[in-house]
Design a protein around this motif. Structure first.
Motif, mmCIF file in Angstrom:
data_model
loop_
_atom_site.group_PDB
_atom_site.id
_atom_site.type_symbol
_atom_site.label_atom_id
_atom_site.label_comp_id
_atom_site.label_asym_id
_atom_site.label_seq_id
_atom_site.Cartn_x
_atom_site.Cartn_y
_atom_site.Cartn_z
ATOM 1 N N ALA A 64 0.833 -1.210 0.000
ATOM 2 C CA ALA A 64 0.000 0.000 0.000
ATOM 3 C C ALA A 64 0.863 1.253 0.000
ATOM 4 C CB ALA A 64 -0.941 -0.011 1.210
ATOM 5 N N LEU A 65 1.913 1.253 0.815
ATOM 6 C CA LEU A 65 2.811 2.408 0.839
ATOM 7 C C LEU A 65 3.475 2.614 -0.511
ATOM 8 C CD1 LEU A 65 4.487 1.954 4.337
ATOM 9 C CD2 LEU A 65 2.851 3.732 3.673
ATOM 10 N N GLU A 66 3.915 1.532 -1.129
ATOM 11 C CA GLU A 66 4.543 1.653 -2.449
ATOM 12 C C GLU A 66 3.557 2.175 -3.485
ATOM 13 O OE1 GLU A 66 6.236 -2.251 -2.983
ATOM 14 O OE2 GLU A 66 7.943 -1.781 -1.679
ATOM 15 N N GLN A 67 2.318 1.735 -3.403
ATOM 16 C CA GLN A 67 1.290 2.224 -4.321
ATOM 17 C C GLN A 67 1.057 3.722 -4.129
ATOM 18 O OE1 GLN A 67 -2.303 -0.142 -4.191
ATOM 19 N NE2 GLN A 67 -3.388 1.223 -5.575
ATOM 20 N N ALA A 68 1.288 4.200 -2.909
ATOM 21 C CA ALA A 68 1.123 5.622 -2.596
ATOM 22 C C ALA A 68 2.390 6.433 -2.866
ATOM 23 C CB ALA A 68 0.710 5.780 -1.132
ATOM 24 N N GLY A 69 3.418 5.788 -3.418
ATOM 25 C CA GLY A 69 4.660 6.488 -3.725
ATOM 26 C C GLY A 69 5.592 6.615 -2.534
ATOM 27 N N SER A 70 5.495 5.690 -1.608
ATOM 28 C CA SER A 70 6.252 5.744 -0.368
ATOM 29 C C SER A 70 6.917 4.389 -0.127
ATOM 30 C CB SER A 70 5.275 6.089 0.774
ATOM 31 O OG SER A 70 5.922 6.130 2.016
ATOM 32 N N GLY A 71 7.304 4.155 1.112
ATOM 33 C CA GLY A 71 7.903 2.880 1.473
ATOM 34 C C GLY A 71 8.014 2.741 2.972
#
Length: 131
Positions: A64-71
């Motif tokens: 989910a974080l990666e989908q939001a441009g995060s990690g």
């Protein structure tokens, strides 16, 4: 909805029915809601094993974080919610694998039960993307 509000889905059909998102990003802030140990097949992962369930929760959160441009490195808060507070050590051992570098603040708490009685843990996180 403002343009800087991004809803993150993991395809759960209940999202539209109940009105929730796996995560929501507003600006550089991301909130990931209570994440249960559910596999792609919709079944509970690691029945009876809080360590395996915690890892599954963090794998879903990571996606989910990666989908939001995060990690994972952007996590600033975790909430570990257990049905048995005595399970805190294996839950934290699993959490450590995902959060050791970011070292977010943490809350560990216990509740009576989750919607699915097979779930021993749910995880929530907040993340902030550094600007």
């Amino acid at each position: 909805m403002t343009q800087d509000r991004q809803l993150i889905s993991n395809g759960n059909p209940m999202e539209a029915i109940v009105g929730f998102s796996r995560a929501v990003r507003v600006g550089n802030f991301i909130a990931v809601g209570g994440t249960a140990p559910v596999g792609a097949d919709g079944k509970t992962v690691g029945i009876g094993d809080v360590y395996a369930q915690t890892c599954q929760c963090f794998e879903i959160i990571k996606a989910a974080l990666e989908q939001a441009g995060s990690g994972l490195e952007d996590i600033v808060r975790t909430r570990v919610i257990l049905t048995d507070i005595d399970n805190w050590k294996p839950a934290i051992e699993a959490r450590k694998q995902y959060c050791l570098e970011a070292r977010p603040v943490d809350t560990i708490m216990a509740i009576n039960r989750f919607v699915n009685p097979e779930w021993l843990v749910e995880i929530e996180v907040d993340a902030v993307i550094a600007e």
